[in-house]
Design a protein around this motif. Structure first.
Motif, short mmCIF file in Angstrom:
data_model
loop_
_atom_site.label_atom_id
_atom_site.label_comp_id
_atom_site.label_asym_id
_atom_site.label_seq_id
_atom_site.Cartn_x
_atom_site.Cartn_y
_atom_site.Cartn_z
N MET A 6 -3.95 11.69 -22.38
CA MET A 6 -3.04 11.17 -21.14
C MET A 6 -4.14 10.03 -20.72
SD MET A 6 -2.02 13.20 -17.48
CE MET A 6 -4.02 13.27 -16.96
N THR A 7 -2.63 8.91 -20.70
CA THR A 7 -3.31 7.35 -19.90
C THR A 7 -3.13 7.93 -18.68
OG1 THR A 7 -3.61 6.38 -22.17
CG2 THR A 7 -3.82 5.40 -20.28
N ILE A 8 -4.13 7.29 -17.36
CA ILE A 8 -4.25 7.02 -16.28
C ILE A 8 -3.74 5.86 -15.98
CG2 ILE A 8 -4.52 7.99 -14.15
CD1 ILE A 8 -5.78 10.27 -14.47
N ALA A 9 -2.83 5.43 -15.40
CA ALA A 9 -2.94 3.61 -14.85
C ALA A 9 -3.31 4.24 -12.62
CB ALA A 9 -1.21 3.54 -14.58
N LEU A 10 -4.75 2.75 -13.48
CA LEU A 10 -5.13 2.53 -12.15
C LEU A 10 -5.08 1.53 -11.59
CD1 LEU A 10 -8.91 3.36 -13.56
CD2 LEU A 10 -7.22 5.26 -12.21
N VAL A 11 -4.43 1.55 -10.24
CA VAL A 11 -3.03 0.89 -9.85
C VAL A 11 -3.76 -0.32 -8.52
CG1 VAL A 11 -0.98 0.16 -9.06
CG2 VAL A 11 -1.03 1.38 -10.53
N ASP A 12 -3.61 -1.57 -8.76
CA ASP A 12 -5.03 -2.12 -7.12
C ASP A 12 -3.87 -2.55 -6.64
OD1 ASP A 12 -5.64 -4.18 -5.92
OD2 ASP A 12 -5.54 -5.96 -7.74
N ALA A 13 -3.15 -1.47 -5.93
CA ALA A 13 -1.96 -2.14 -4.68
C ALA A 13 -2.44 -2.81 -3.80
CB ALA A 13 -2.78 -0.45 -3.70
N ASP A 14 -3.62 -3.56 -3.10
CA ASP A 14 -4.05 -4.55 -2.52
C ASP A 14 -3.20 -5.87 -3.10
OD1 ASP A 14 -5.80 -3.10 -0.63
OD2 ASP A 14 -7.60 -3.90 -2.08
N ILE A 15 -3.26 -6.38 -4.26
CA ILE A 15 -2.15 -7.24 -4.89
C ILE A 15 -0.76 -6.74 -4.21
CG2 ILE A 15 -1.60 -7.99 -6.75
CD1 ILE A 15 -4.51 -9.26 -6.04
N LEU A 16 -0.40 -6.22 -4.80
CA LEU A 16 0.88 -5.31 -4.47
C LEU A 16 1.48 -5.53 -3.03
CD1 LEU A 16 1.74 -2.15 -6.28
CD2 LEU A 16 2.62 -4.43 -7.05
N SER A 17 0.55 -5.27 -1.95
CA SER A 17 0.91 -5.49 -0.50
C SER A 17 0.99 -6.59 -0.17
CB SER A 17 0.12 -4.74 0.03
OG SER A 17 -1.42 -4.69 -0.23
N TYR A 18 0.41 -7.27 -0.67
CA TYR A 18 0.36 -8.66 -0.57
C TYR A 18 1.44 -9.65 -1.12
CZ TYR A 18 -3.69 -9.29 2.25
OH TYR A 18 -4.57 -9.35 3.06
N ARG A 19 1.39 -9.60 -2.98
CA ARG A 19 2.46 -9.58 -3.45
C ARG A 19 4.30 -9.62 -2.94
NH1 ARG A 19 2.02 -13.08 -7.82
NH2 ARG A 19 3.83 -12.25 -8.82
N ILE A 20 4.08 -8.09 -2.79
CA ILE A 20 5.86 -8.05 -2.12
C ILE A 20 5.64 -8.59 -0.98
CG2 ILE A 20 7.45 -6.16 -1.54
CD1 ILE A 20 6.24 -6.61 -4.95
N GLY A 21 4.50 -8.30 0.27
CA GLY A 21 4.80 -8.64 1.56
C GLY A 21 5.52 -10.03 1.47
N PHE A 22 5.10 -11.24 0.86
CA PHE A 22 4.84 -12.09 1.08
C PHE A 22 6.28 -12.02 0.09
CE2 PHE A 22 0.26 -13.86 1.29
CZ PHE A 22 0.77 -13.98 2.59
N ALA A 23 6.63 -11.58 -0.78
CA ALA A 23 8.11 -12.14 -1.26
C ALA A 23 9.33 -11.27 -0.39
CB ALA A 23 8.06 -11.48 -2.64
N CYS A 24 9.28 -10.93 0.03
CA CYS A 24 10.12 -10.53 1.29
C CYS A 24 9.53 -9.93 2.81
CB CYS A 24 10.08 -8.49 1.36
SG CYS A 24 10.74 -8.10 -0.55
N GLN A 25 9.27 -11.64 3.26
CA GLN A 25 9.07 -12.05 3.91
C GLN A 25 10.05 -11.92 4.94
OE1 GLN A 25 5.83 -11.88 5.33
NE2 GLN A 25 5.18 -14.36 6.14
N ASP A 26 11.54 -12.31 4.27
CA ASP A 26 13.05 -12.27 4.99
C ASP A 26 13.78 -10.99 4.71
OD1 ASP A 26 12.04 -15.48 5.98
OD2 ASP A 26 12.54 -16.36 4.18
#
Length: 226
Positions: free
Chosen positions: A1-21
């Motif tokens: 079984m493969t476990i995905a180790l997700v960099d949530a820091d990157i996600l919070s910034y990318r989505i945060g900026f993309a959804c600024q409005d």
């Protein structure tokens, strides 16, 4: 079984900026949609761990040449950053680091799990970690060998890291660093080349700033040249 180790820091910034409005609800929906698409559709993985960086960081005390990430003080943060971080903790079970970075926790887990894990991020710093990687923007899955990871790390010591305000040799990028490392193959040889180019003290400082921990409370130590 493969476990995905997700960099949530990157996600919070990318989505945060993309959804600024957008509203917080729309930002949360966008983030979950990206995670579901990445994990379930692209990687076909249902087991995952998310990691966020907490407030304290041991690297702040190590940095002497320049303040660690001191170039980010005046950089604007996305509107929904804190909301998205909290959302990932509550809805996705994200773990928040204490005294180190999310990158360290990810590298530690990747070392523990070996090829039963895959690091999900767009951060090139993870290329020092052996194992499977997935760039969710480029849709690129690739494998880093232990030898490739070690060479990448020593190349970083020479180049530094502008994003984190880690100072390397002025004017030396990846190509010039690779040329400096030349035919060096073993870690001892790579280290010796870096010391000759940058000096032992700076190599130690850069190494400890750049090294992603492979075990708890680890500080990088140079290899013995004996």
């Amino acid at each position: 079984m493969t476990i995905a180790l997700v960099d949530a820091d990157i996600l919070s910034y990318r989505i945060g900026f993309a959804c600024q409005d957008e509203t917080e609800e729309k930002a949360a929906y966008t983030l979950s949609s990206l995670l579901e698409e990445t994990l379930y559709s692209e990687l076909d993985i249902s087991t995952y761990e998310l990691f966020l960086t907490g407030k304290r960081n041991f690297r702040n005390e190590i940095a002497q040449t320049a303040p660690y990430k001191g170039n980010r003080k005046d950089v604007a943060k996305p509107l929904h950053l804190e909301f998205l971080r909290g959302y990932m903790v509550d809805a996705w079970g994200a773990v928040v680091s204490d005294g180190e970075e999310a990158d360290d926790l990810i590298a530690i887990r990747a070392t523990e799990l070996g090829d039963d894990s895959i690091i999900v991020s767009i951060d090139k710093d993870f290329n020092q970690v052996a194992g499977w990687h997935y760039n969710f923007v480029k849709k690129d899955k690739y494998y880093v060998t232990a030898e490739e990871g070690t060479r990448f790390f020593y190349r970083q010591i020479l180049t530094g890291d502008r994003a984190d305000n880690i100072q390397g040799i002025r004017g030396v990028g990846d190509k010039k660093a690779e040329k400096i490392l030349g035919s060096a193959k073993t870690e001892q040889e790579l280290y010796a080349v870096c010391v000759e180019a940058l000096g032992a003290e700076r190599v130690l400082e850069n190494g400890r700033l750049l090294w992603l921990r492979r075990e708890r409370n680890q500080l990088w130590c140079p290899p013995s040249l004996d």
